[in-house]
Write an enzyme that holds these catalytic residues in place. Structure first.
Site, PDB file in Angstrom:
ATOM      1  N   ASP A 100       0.821  -1.213   0.000  1.00 35.51           N
ATOM      2  CA  ASP A 100       0.000   0.000   0.000  1.00 35.51           C
ATOM      3  C   ASP A 100       0.856   1.265   0.000  1.00 35.51           C
ATOM      4  OD1 ASP A 100      -2.393  -1.483   0.070  1.00 35.51           O
ATOM      5  OD2 ASP A 100      -2.269  -1.691   2.239  1.00 35.51           O
ATOM      6  N   HIS A 124      -6.503  -5.379  -3.426  1.00 34.02           N
ATOM      7  CA  HIS A 124      -6.827  -4.766  -2.133  1.00 34.02           C
ATOM      8  C   HIS A 124      -7.509  -3.442  -2.441  1.00 34.02           C
ATOM      9  CE1 HIS A 124      -6.714  -4.058   2.050  1.00 34.02           C
ATOM     10  NE2 HIS A 124      -5.518  -3.519   2.173  1.00 34.02           N
TER      11      HIS A 124
END
Length: 352
Positions: A100, A124
């Site tokens: 991320d 995700h």
């Protein structure tokens, strides 16, 4: 797409029976799937697609450990392995599988290669859902969707090699081409999904962050530690405490739950174990439910995502992470576990 009934609630799911690999191969026959990132999810997804006949390339920083890993896994520099920017240019589907924090850093480079008609694939919902924190806002003329395997990339690959599938969720955030659904399902089948269930980016990331911090990792470690410490404080040996806390659960009971469900596992334990479990499970539910409610609120309000961004974006985050993990690694609980695992029959040398 089929509608399946889950205890009175209907869900949209796609199975490999109704969307076989041959159909996925046909949908993706003209695509170049560029897997960006070769860390947690990248290897499993890239290798499964490769083995399933999909035209997949890997984009990774040259001369890094992950570049070398991709070569060891059979990707060839200049043919199926490229620097990130060249892979982005070549790819028609961009599988954005960096961490991320890394996705935020690399996003400006990715965005300039998202020409009309391409697809941006996530595993995700973090970057899109928390775009005020991440800055990840795709152009309007590309498809944006996700396939999120419900397990690690290692598990995805291992189960694929065993001829099994790991269930995945799928979601479409943006359908610019009119082909987003067939593209995302084809990719879900190609990466090795068992079946695919429908969600959206927000629900995927909320459930994922809650699960990681809850029953999948944070909660289970906390419960293990609590029971182990109580047993040790009352004079039980490390071996007895570990076996009753972890070993019996992971090696005996959880496989039964995975195969047939919790009710079946209960029914196949002693009547004494059944009585105790039935008497105590609601007490544990009532004790922990407020913690889960606080956890979900922290996820939904962006507190957890901001913590993750802040900590994982620091230059020394790996060193600090390793120091925190050392507390687990060096604890008596997991040192006992290391010894117990070494004593399993499959890990013992057998004299001829």
């Amino acid at each position: 797409m089929a509608k399946l009934n889950f205890g009175g609630s209907e869900e949209n799911v796609v199975t490999r029976e109704e969307f076989p690999l041959s159909k996925a191969q046909d949908v993706l026959k003209d695509e170049v799937v560029a897997v960006i990132g070769y860390g947690v999810q990248g290897p499993g997804q890239a290798l499964n697609q490769k083995d399933n006949g999909i035209n997949v390339i890997v984009g990774q920083r040259k001369n890094s450990k992950t570049w070398d890993k991709a070569i060891a896994d059979g990707f060839v520099p200049g043919e199926t392995l490229f620097e990130i920017e060249e892979a982005l240019e070549r790819g028609t589907v961009i599988c954005y599988l960096l961490s991320d924090a890394a996705q935020i850093a690399v996003w400006p480079t990715v965005k300039k290669h998202l020409t009309p008609g391409k697809a941006l694939y996530f595993s995700h919902g973090f970057g899109i859902t928390f775009n005020e924190q991440t800055g990840i806002i795709p152009p309007a003329d590309v498809d944006v969707f996700l396939v999120a395997p419900k397990g690690s990339g290692t598990s995805l690959r291992r189960m694929f090699l065993q001829g099994r599938g790991l269930n995945s969720s799928y979601a479409i955030f943006q359908d610019a081409t009119g082909r987003a659904f067939e593209r995302v399902i084809a990719l879900g089948i190609a990466v090795g999904s068992g079946y695919l269930f429908e969600t959206d980016f927000r629900k995927e990331v909320f459930s994922d962050l809650t699960g990681e911090r809850g029953t999948l990792m944070g909660c289970i470690q906390g419960i293990f530690a609590a029971q182990y410490e109580v047993l040790r404080a009352n004079g039980h040996s490390p071996s007895e405490s570990f076996n009753e806390t972890v070993e019996e659960l992971t090696q005996s009971l959880m496989p039964l739950v995975a195969e047939n469900g919790m009710d079946w596992m209960y029914a196949n334990c002693s009547t004494t174990a059944q009585r105790g479990a039935l008497d105590w499970w609601k007490k544990f539910r009532d004790a922990t439910k407020p913690v889960f409610e606080d956890l979900y609120k922290s996820v939904a309000t962006g507190v957890e995502s901001q913590k993750s961004i802040d900590s994982n974006s620091k230059d020394d985050y790996r060193e600090k992470l390793d120091a925190e993990l050392a507390e687990l690694r060096e604890s008596e609980l997991w040192q006992a576990g290391k010894t117990v695992r070494s004593l399993r029959p499959e890990n013992q040398a057998v004299e001829a």
